[in-house]
Write a protein that holds these residues in place. Structure first.
Motif, PDB file in Angstrom:
ATOM      1  N   ASN A 184      23.535-139.973 -53.962  1.00 13.80           N
ATOM      2  CA  ASN A 184      22.052-139.568 -54.420  1.00 13.80           C
ATOM      3  C   ASN A 184      22.519-138.391 -55.458  1.00 13.80           C
ATOM      4  OD1 ASN A 184      19.749-138.164 -54.991  1.00 13.80           O
ATOM      5  ND2 ASN A 184      19.550-137.506 -52.728  1.00 13.80           N
ATOM      6  N   LEU A 185      22.359-138.546 -56.772  1.00  9.22           N
ATOM      7  CA  LEU A 185      22.672-137.671 -57.638  1.00  9.22           C
ATOM      8  C   LEU A 185      21.881-136.472 -57.485  1.00  9.22           C
ATOM      9  CD1 LEU A 185      23.407-140.056 -60.681  1.00  9.22           C
ATOM     10  CD2 LEU A 185      25.170-139.097 -59.203  1.00  9.22           C
ATOM     11  N   ASP A 186      20.578-136.717 -57.199  1.00  7.40           N
ATOM     12  CA  ASP A 186      19.752-135.372 -57.068  1.00  7.40           C
ATOM     13  C   ASP A 186      20.317-134.157 -56.098  1.00  7.40           C
ATOM     14  OD1 ASP A 186      18.160-136.579 -58.935  1.00  7.40           O
ATOM     15  OD2 ASP A 186      16.813-137.455 -57.632  1.00  7.40           O
ATOM     16  N   ALA A 187      21.097-134.473 -54.951  1.00  9.46           N
ATOM     17  CA  ALA A 187      21.634-133.673 -53.715  1.00  9.46           C
ATOM     18  C   ALA A 187      22.467-132.757 -54.695  1.00  9.46           C
ATOM     19  CB  ALA A 187      22.403-134.525 -52.903  1.00  9.46           C
ATOM     20  N   PRO A 188      22.141-131.394 -54.142  1.00  9.33           N
ATOM     21  CA  PRO A 188      23.197-130.121 -54.764  1.00  9.33           C
ATOM     22  C   PRO A 188      24.640-130.582 -54.797  1.00  9.33           C
ATOM     23  CG  PRO A 188      21.431-129.658 -53.211  1.00  9.33           C
ATOM     24  CD  PRO A 188      21.412-131.061 -52.749  1.00  9.33           C
ATOM     25  N   ARG A 189      25.001-131.270 -53.821  1.00  7.46           N
ATOM     26  CA  ARG A 189      26.436-131.713 -53.722  1.00  7.46           C
ATOM     27  C   ARG A 189      26.531-133.191 -53.405  1.00  7.46           C
ATOM     28  NH1 ARG A 189      30.419-127.730 -50.468  1.00  7.46           N
ATOM     29  NH2 ARG A 189      31.892-129.171 -51.465  1.00  7.46           N
ATOM     30  N   PRO A 190      26.478-133.934 -54.129  1.00 10.26           N
ATOM     31  CA  PRO A 190      26.382-135.477 -53.883  1.00 10.26           C
ATOM     32  C   PRO A 190      27.635-136.243 -53.110  1.00 10.26           C
ATOM     33  CG  PRO A 190      25.791-135.272 -56.030  1.00 10.26           C
ATOM     34  CD  PRO A 190      26.417-133.834 -55.700  1.00 10.26           C
TER      35      PRO A 190
END
Length: 437
Positions: free
Chosen positions: A341-347
């Motif tokens: 999930n590229l939207d996560a703060p730390r994928p």
């Protein structure tokens, strides 16, 4: 008749004998009807032998016929890799003479597309006399010698063409050379980056940047892995081939392009996607599947310890059009992957199980063992709904020569995936020969 035309003729003969329509066969092959029609007309060549294998089984081909079809695909694929002219349709099969004995050529049978881990292919023998349904001209048989190098590498990677030039590199933190500083084919890279199928192009940090370029055939090398320079991490005793344009079920994918529908070329087959995306200055829309094929370069085994995701930049998604490569495509095979999930703060690379016609495919897990005789295929499925992201992967490894990190990116540039929510969506209407909403 060209190698591609000969392969297309064999596919037509099997289809006609099997009595199945293009629609039925397309569903069984997990591809689109138009793409299958292009294969049988000699206008395109499957990117992976897994499609050819499923086609032969769906048409009820015998073991000898499947071997002949496999050989025809390998010859056509080798010709495509050599940079010859594109295949042209062959409308009418030629009338061939009575079959005659030909020298036996060992062929390795293809396997269905691997989920996460791929073992070495199994050898299949071939009869000395070809069956009567298959007439190959002596010139095509003689061309088998020209395809020997490409055949060995294609069977090692298993999953088809579009292999970048395999290289091995050093640990993290090393610089990334541009196209002018790239190492020759078969030579380990000193920067720890894994090559991909893409050709040099504009940098992805620009809104108009686009991934992709013509694929190059990997060149095998028997040279031992280079030793580390004093004070530096050891070079990875691995070869990695990266495919950054992998479509779900071989046909389901979408791209973003700033061009209007009248200026965008018709959708390609998966094998030609890198060149198509580069020409349209297109980027992956919403999601991107990256496939990494790894095998060792030395006599010992290498342990893959983990996979880390690096997001280099996040931008506002461009207000471009979405172009879908196929409509109504799908199949019963969902490979196991590492989902990101590229939207996560730390994928994170999260293991996800797959499914094959109701049979569960176990989720991938580290550590993994890889050697020259035991290749490994990793699939990473990245998705975003909120950013235009530049990203890459760091693969941690260890071996008797030391440990380090192998960078997986788009030929020295970051991979690029952009959100496409709310953008105009176009599909290609075959009847009208144009893109339409």
């Amino acid at each position: 008749m060209s190698e591609a035309g000969d392969f297309a003729r064999l596919m037509r003969e099997l289809k006609d004998r099997g009595g199945l329509s293009y629609g039925v066969l397309a569903r069984r092959l997990h591809t689109s009807t138009s793409t299958l029609h292009r294969y049988c007309n000699g206008e395109a060549l499957p990117a992976e032998f897994a499609v050819v294998d499923r086609f032969a089984r769906a048409c009820g081909a015998s073991a000898a016929e499947a071997v002949d079809l496999h050989r025809a695909w390998l010859l056509a694929d080798a010709r495509r890799r050599s940079g010859a002219a594109a295949p042209t349709p062959v409308p009418v099969p030629e009338v061939a003479p009575t079959p005659e004995p030909v020298p036996e050529l060992p062929v390795t049978a293809g396997a269905a597309e691997p989920a996460v881990l791929v073992a070495g292919p199994a050898a299949v023998g071939e009869p000395a006399v070809r069956p009567s349904w298959y007439r190959r001209r002596a010139a095509v048989v003689a061309a088998a010698g020209l395809a020997a190098g490409a055949l060995a590498v294609a069977l090692l990677a298993v999953t088809g063409p579009d292999r970048g030039t395999p290289q091995a590199g050093a640990g993290p933190g090393a610089g990334t050379p541009g196209p002018a500083g790239s190492a020759p084919a078969g030579t380990p890279s000193a920067d720890g980056t894994a090559p991909t199928e893409s050709a040099p192009g504009p940098g992805p940090s620009s809104p108009s940047a686009a991934p992709g370029g013509p694929a190059t055939a990997p060149a095998p090398s028997s040279a031992p892995p280079p030793s580390a320079a004093p004070g530096r991490a050891p070079a990875a005793p691995l070869r990695a081939a990266v495919r950054s344009h992998v479509w779900a079920a071989g046909c389901d994918h979408a791209y973003l392009s700033e061009r209007g529908p009248a200026s965008v070329s018709p959708p390609p087959v998966e094998a030609d996607a890198p060149a198509w995306a580069s020409a349209q200055r297109a980027v992956h829309a919403g999601n991107q599947i990256v496939e990494v094929t790894l095998h060792g370069t030395g006599g010992g085994a290498v342990v893959l310890e983990g996979l880390e995701v690096r997001v280099a930049a996040r931008r506002t998604p461009p207000a471009w059009n979405v172009y879908e490569m196929s409509q109504g495509c799908g199949g019963g095979l969902t490979p196991a992957v590492f989902a990101v999930n590229l939207d996560a703060p730390r994928p994170l690379a999260r293991p996800v199980a797959g499914n094959d016609a109701g049979n569960r495919l176990p989720a991938p897990s580290f550590p993994m063992r890889v050697s020259a005789a035991e290749p490994v295929v990793l699939r990473v499925a990245a998705a975003t709904t909120g950013c235009d992201c530049d990203w890459s992967l760091d693969l941690r490894w260890s071996s008797p020569v030391g440990s380090g990190t192998l960078r997986v990116d788009d030929g020295g540039r970051p991979l690029r995936t952009s959100a496409a929510t709310g953008r105009p969506v176009y599909g290609y209407a075959l009847e009208q020969g144009r893109w339409s909403r």
